[in-house]
Design a protein around this motif. Structure first.
Motif, PDB file in Angstrom:
ATOM      1  N   ARG A 119       4.011  -1.257  10.656  1.00 54.32           N
ATOM      2  CA  ARG A 119       4.341  -1.528   9.170  1.00 54.32           C
ATOM      3  C   ARG A 119       4.324  -2.993   8.852  1.00 54.32           C
ATOM      4  O   ARG A 119       4.207  -3.469   7.980  1.00 54.32           O
ATOM      5  N   GLN A 120       5.550  -3.768   9.651  1.00 51.00           N
ATOM      6  CA  GLN A 120       5.696  -4.854   9.369  1.00 51.00           C
ATOM      7  C   GLN A 120       4.452  -5.963   9.455  1.00 51.00           C
ATOM      8  O   GLN A 120       4.193  -6.775   8.877  1.00 51.00           O
ATOM      9  N   MET A 121       3.423  -5.360  10.357  1.00 53.83           N
ATOM     10  CA  MET A 121       2.097  -6.260  10.317  1.00 53.83           C
ATOM     11  C   MET A 121       1.473  -6.159   9.146  1.00 53.83           C
ATOM     12  O   MET A 121       0.770  -7.088   8.659  1.00 53.83           O
ATOM     13  N   VAL A 122       1.310  -4.861   8.774  1.00 51.84           N
ATOM     14  CA  VAL A 122       0.484  -4.591   7.500  1.00 51.84           C
ATOM     15  C   VAL A 122       1.277  -5.367   6.377  1.00 51.84           C
ATOM     16  O   VAL A 122       0.713  -5.974   5.392  1.00 51.84           O
ATOM     17  N   MET A 123       2.598  -5.321   6.264  1.00 52.06           N
ATOM     18  CA  MET A 123       3.147  -6.144   5.099  1.00 52.06           C
ATOM     19  C   MET A 123       2.959  -7.711   5.348  1.00 52.06           C
ATOM     20  O   MET A 123       2.661  -8.188   4.095  1.00 52.06           O
ATOM     21  N   ALA A 124       3.118  -8.263   6.416  1.00 50.40           N
ATOM     22  CA  ALA A 124       2.927  -9.527   6.722  1.00 50.40           C
ATOM     23  C   ALA A 124       1.401  -9.934   6.158  1.00 50.40           C
ATOM     24  O   ALA A 124       1.295 -10.964   5.535  1.00 50.40           O
ATOM     25  N   ASP A 125       0.318  -8.976   6.607  1.00 55.72           N
ATOM     26  CA  ASP A 125      -1.020  -9.263   6.322  1.00 55.72           C
ATOM     27  C   ASP A 125      -1.124  -9.273   4.813  1.00 55.72           C
ATOM     28  O   ASP A 125      -1.962 -10.202   4.197  1.00 55.72           O
ATOM     29  N   THR A 126      -0.706  -8.536   4.060  1.00 55.19           N
ATOM     30  CA  THR A 126      -0.633  -8.346   2.793  1.00 55.19           C
ATOM     31  C   THR A 126      -0.046  -9.629   1.849  1.00 55.19           C
ATOM     32  O   THR A 126      -0.691 -10.251   1.185  1.00 55.19           O
ATOM     33  N   ASP A 176     -12.159 -18.879   6.690  1.00 57.95           N
ATOM     34  CA  ASP A 176     -11.218 -19.992   7.196  1.00 57.95           C
ATOM     35  C   ASP A 176      -9.850 -19.741   6.633  1.00 57.95           C
ATOM     36  O   ASP A 176      -8.833 -20.344   7.177  1.00 57.95           O
ATOM     37  N   LEU A 177      -9.706 -18.875   5.636  1.00 61.01           N
ATOM     38  CA  LEU A 177      -8.526 -18.744   4.988  1.00 61.01           C
ATOM     39  C   LEU A 177      -7.444 -17.873   5.973  1.00 61.01           C
ATOM     40  O   LEU A 177      -6.396 -17.881   5.866  1.00 61.01           O
ATOM     41  N   GLY A 178      -8.161 -16.977   6.763  1.00 55.87           N
ATOM     42  CA  GLY A 178      -7.414 -16.079   7.760  1.00 55.87           C
ATOM     43  C   GLY A 178      -6.553 -15.179   7.072  1.00 55.87           C
ATOM     44  O   GLY A 178      -5.274 -14.971   7.448  1.00 55.87           O
ATOM     45  N   VAL A 179      -7.337 -14.329   5.924  1.00 58.65           N
ATOM     46  CA  VAL A 179      -6.608 -13.389   5.291  1.00 58.65           C
ATOM     47  C   VAL A 179      -7.130 -11.903   5.687  1.00 58.65           C
ATOM     48  O   VAL A 179      -7.024 -11.054   4.854  1.00 58.65           O
ATOM     49  N   GLY A 180      -7.645 -11.890   6.963  1.00 59.40           N
ATOM     50  CA  GLY A 180      -7.875 -10.507   7.191  1.00 59.40           C
ATOM     51  C   GLY A 180      -6.926  -9.475   7.952  1.00 59.40           C
ATOM     52  O   GLY A 180      -5.779 -10.059   7.946  1.00 59.40           O
ATOM     53  N   PRO A 181      -7.233  -8.095   8.033  1.00 54.65           N
ATOM     54  CA  PRO A 181      -6.210  -7.195   8.887  1.00 54.65           C
ATOM     55  C   PRO A 181      -6.005  -7.646  10.107  1.00 54.65           C
ATOM     56  O   PRO A 181      -7.094  -7.723  10.826  1.00 54.65           O
ATOM     57  N   ARG A 182      -4.806  -7.251  10.695  1.00 56.53           N
ATOM     58  CA  ARG A 182      -4.462  -7.461  12.010  1.00 56.53           C
ATOM     59  C   ARG A 182      -4.275  -6.058  12.778  1.00 56.53           C
ATOM     60  O   ARG A 182      -4.152  -5.502  13.812  1.00 56.53           O
ATOM     61  N   CYS A 183      -3.890  -5.289  11.721  1.00 53.71           N
ATOM     62  CA  CYS A 183      -3.499  -3.672  11.989  1.00 53.71           C
ATOM     63  C   CYS A 183      -4.690  -3.106  12.800  1.00 53.71           C
ATOM     64  O   CYS A 183      -5.548  -2.924  12.433  1.00 53.71           O
ATOM     65  N   ILE A 186       0.077   0.013  -0.328  1.00 52.91           N
ATOM     66  CA  ILE A 186      -0.809  -0.311   0.656  1.00 52.91           C
ATOM     67  C   ILE A 186      -1.142   0.846   1.555  1.00 52.91           C
ATOM     68  O   ILE A 186      -0.374   1.778   1.998  1.00 52.91           O
ATOM     69  N   LEU A 187      -2.393   1.019   1.801  1.00 56.07           N
ATOM     70  CA  LEU A 187      -2.891   2.271   2.428  1.00 56.07           C
ATOM     71  C   LEU A 187      -3.923   1.909   3.637  1.00 56.07           C
ATOM     72  O   LEU A 187      -5.036   2.067   3.895  1.00 56.07           O
ATOM     73  N   PRO A 188      -3.073   1.584   4.747  1.00 54.46           N
ATOM     74  CA  PRO A 188      -3.841   1.262   5.942  1.00 54.46           C
ATOM     75  C   PRO A 188      -4.393   2.137   6.701  1.00 54.46           C
ATOM     76  O   PRO A 188      -5.450   2.059   7.536  1.00 54.46           O
ATOM     77  N   GLN A 189      -4.179   3.444   6.369  1.00 52.69           N
ATOM     78  CA  GLN A 189      -4.680   4.543   7.239  1.00 52.69           C
ATOM     79  C   GLN A 189      -5.447   5.426   6.286  1.00 52.69           C
ATOM     80  O   GLN A 189      -5.928   6.452   6.864  1.00 52.69           O
ATOM     81  N   LYS A 208       9.737 -14.828  -7.693  1.00 52.65           N
ATOM     82  CA  LYS A 208      11.090 -14.132  -8.205  1.00 52.65           C
ATOM     83  C   LYS A 208      11.421 -12.651  -7.463  1.00 52.65           C
ATOM     84  O   LYS A 208      12.218 -12.332  -7.695  1.00 52.65           O
ATOM     85  N   ASP A 209      10.439 -12.571  -6.371  1.00 51.43           N
ATOM     86  CA  ASP A 209      10.741 -11.338  -5.601  1.00 51.43           C
ATOM     87  C   ASP A 209      10.448 -10.022  -6.412  1.00 51.43           C
ATOM     88  O   ASP A 209      11.401  -9.080  -6.097  1.00 51.43           O
ATOM     89  N   GLN A 210       9.838  -9.914  -7.366  1.00 50.76           N
ATOM     90  CA  GLN A 210       9.594  -9.041  -8.284  1.00 50.76           C
ATOM     91  C   GLN A 210       8.270  -7.919  -7.796  1.00 50.76           C
ATOM     92  O   GLN A 210       8.202  -6.950  -8.345  1.00 50.76           O
ATOM     93  N   ILE A 211       7.858  -8.258  -6.779  1.00 49.07           N
ATOM     94  CA  ILE A 211       7.028  -7.263  -6.088  1.00 49.07           C
ATOM     95  C   ILE A 211       7.310  -6.331  -5.161  1.00 49.07           C
ATOM     96  O   ILE A 211       8.115  -6.563  -4.302  1.00 49.07           O
ATOM     97  N   HIS A 212       7.134  -4.944  -5.421  1.00 52.65           N
ATOM     98  CA  HIS A 212       7.711  -4.069  -4.534  1.00 52.65           C
ATOM     99  C   HIS A 212       6.445  -3.622  -3.762  1.00 52.65           C
ATOM    100  O   HIS A 212       5.540  -3.218  -4.066  1.00 52.65           O
ATOM    101  N   TYR A 213       6.610  -3.821  -2.139  1.00 56.41           N
ATOM    102  CA  TYR A 213       5.639  -3.449  -1.138  1.00 56.41           C
ATOM    103  C   TYR A 213       5.809  -2.318  -0.305  1.00 56.41           C
ATOM    104  O   TYR A 213       7.068  -1.815  -0.205  1.00 56.41           O
ATOM    105  N   VAL A 214       4.965  -1.424  -0.507  1.00 56.71           N
ATOM    106  CA  VAL A 214       5.238   0.068   0.056  1.00 56.71           C
ATOM    107  C   VAL A 214       3.899   0.318   1.054  1.00 56.71           C
ATOM    108  O   VAL A 214       2.899   0.177   0.562  1.00 56.71           O
ATOM    109  N   VAL A 215       4.424   0.447   2.172  1.00 52.73           N
ATOM    110  CA  VAL A 215       3.320   0.811   3.157  1.00 52.73           C
ATOM    111  C   VAL A 215       3.142   2.130   3.422  1.00 52.73           C
ATOM    112  O   VAL A 215       4.102   2.892   3.927  1.00 52.73           O
TER     113      VAL A 215
END
Length: 210
Positions: free
Chosen positions: A16-23, A188-195, A87-90, A46-53
């Motif tokens: 879950r933390q990996m998915v969050m970090a990737d996002t 080169d940005l390195g923004v792909g998934p690791r999950c 976020i829908l990793p599965q 402003k920390d106004q984004i709510h992340y849900v894995v």
């Protein structure tokens, strides 16, 4: 850093933390870093984004999570939670299935009487604009490491557009930005998934699809 207290935790918290970090990495390096969305930086800092894995593995379970998060966002204080990334990793790894699900999302907004209040935008690892090839770099404007349903407030969109008078030019500017960046630059940005969850084409999308 981020509002996550309402997010249901998957069985493996490390995943879950990996998915969050990737996002967040994708948001910071691509969406904000390339200025693909001029409105994203403000809510991020402003920390106004709510992340849900989500643990959902099929469309029915995704619909359940979406229903919950739409209601939660509608009831939340906008100063504390302006927007939600579901976020829908599965689930919904096939882009066509994901695209079809968006019709259900729009119907759900109407059923909840949230039309004109909330809307759902979307990102997907295999996003593809009509009339483009899968390796067209311009598709990357809507590509994320995992399928994502982006829940937005209509009021926030209106305020952002007022503050950015050239909002209609964002799409064209993004096409120019990615065209200049090219596929190699995007990689080169390195923004792909690791999950390691098995989502279709995810590993390949870093090299072939993006």
């Amino acid at each position: 850093m981020n509002d996550t207290h309402a997010a249901p935790a998957p069985a493996d918290e490390a995943l879950r933390q990996m998915v969050m970090a990737d996002t967040v990495n994708w948001l910071e390096k691509a969406v904000i870093g390339l200025n693909l969305c001029p409105f994203a930086k403000g809510v991020h800092v402003k920390d106004q984004i709510h992340y849900v894995v989500s643990d959902a593995q099929d469309a029915e379970a995704v619909a359940h999570d979406l229903h919950r998060e739409l209601e939660a966002l509608a009831e939340a204080n906008p100063d504390k939670r302006d927007t939600t990334l579901l976020i829908l990793p599965q689930a919904l790894h096939d882009f066509l299935d994901f695209n079809d699900f968006l019709e259900l999302a729009d119907e759900m907004i109407d059923e909840l009487d949230l039309g004109g209040i909330l809307q759902v935008a979307s990102f997907h690892p295999l996003f593809q604009f009509e009339g483009t090839t899968v390796d067209d770099v311009t598709n990357c404007t809507n590509r994320a490491p995992y399928p994502i349903l982006h829940l937005l407030r209509e009021d926030s969109i209106d305020k952002a557009v007022e503050a950015f008078p050239e909002a209609d030019a964002i799409y064209e500017k993004n096409m120019e930005t990615l065209g200049a960046l090219g596929l190699e630059g995007w990689l080169d940005l390195g923004v792909g998934p690791r999950c390691p969850f098995p989502h279709q084409g995810a590993a390949a999308s870093d090299k072939a699809k993006e």
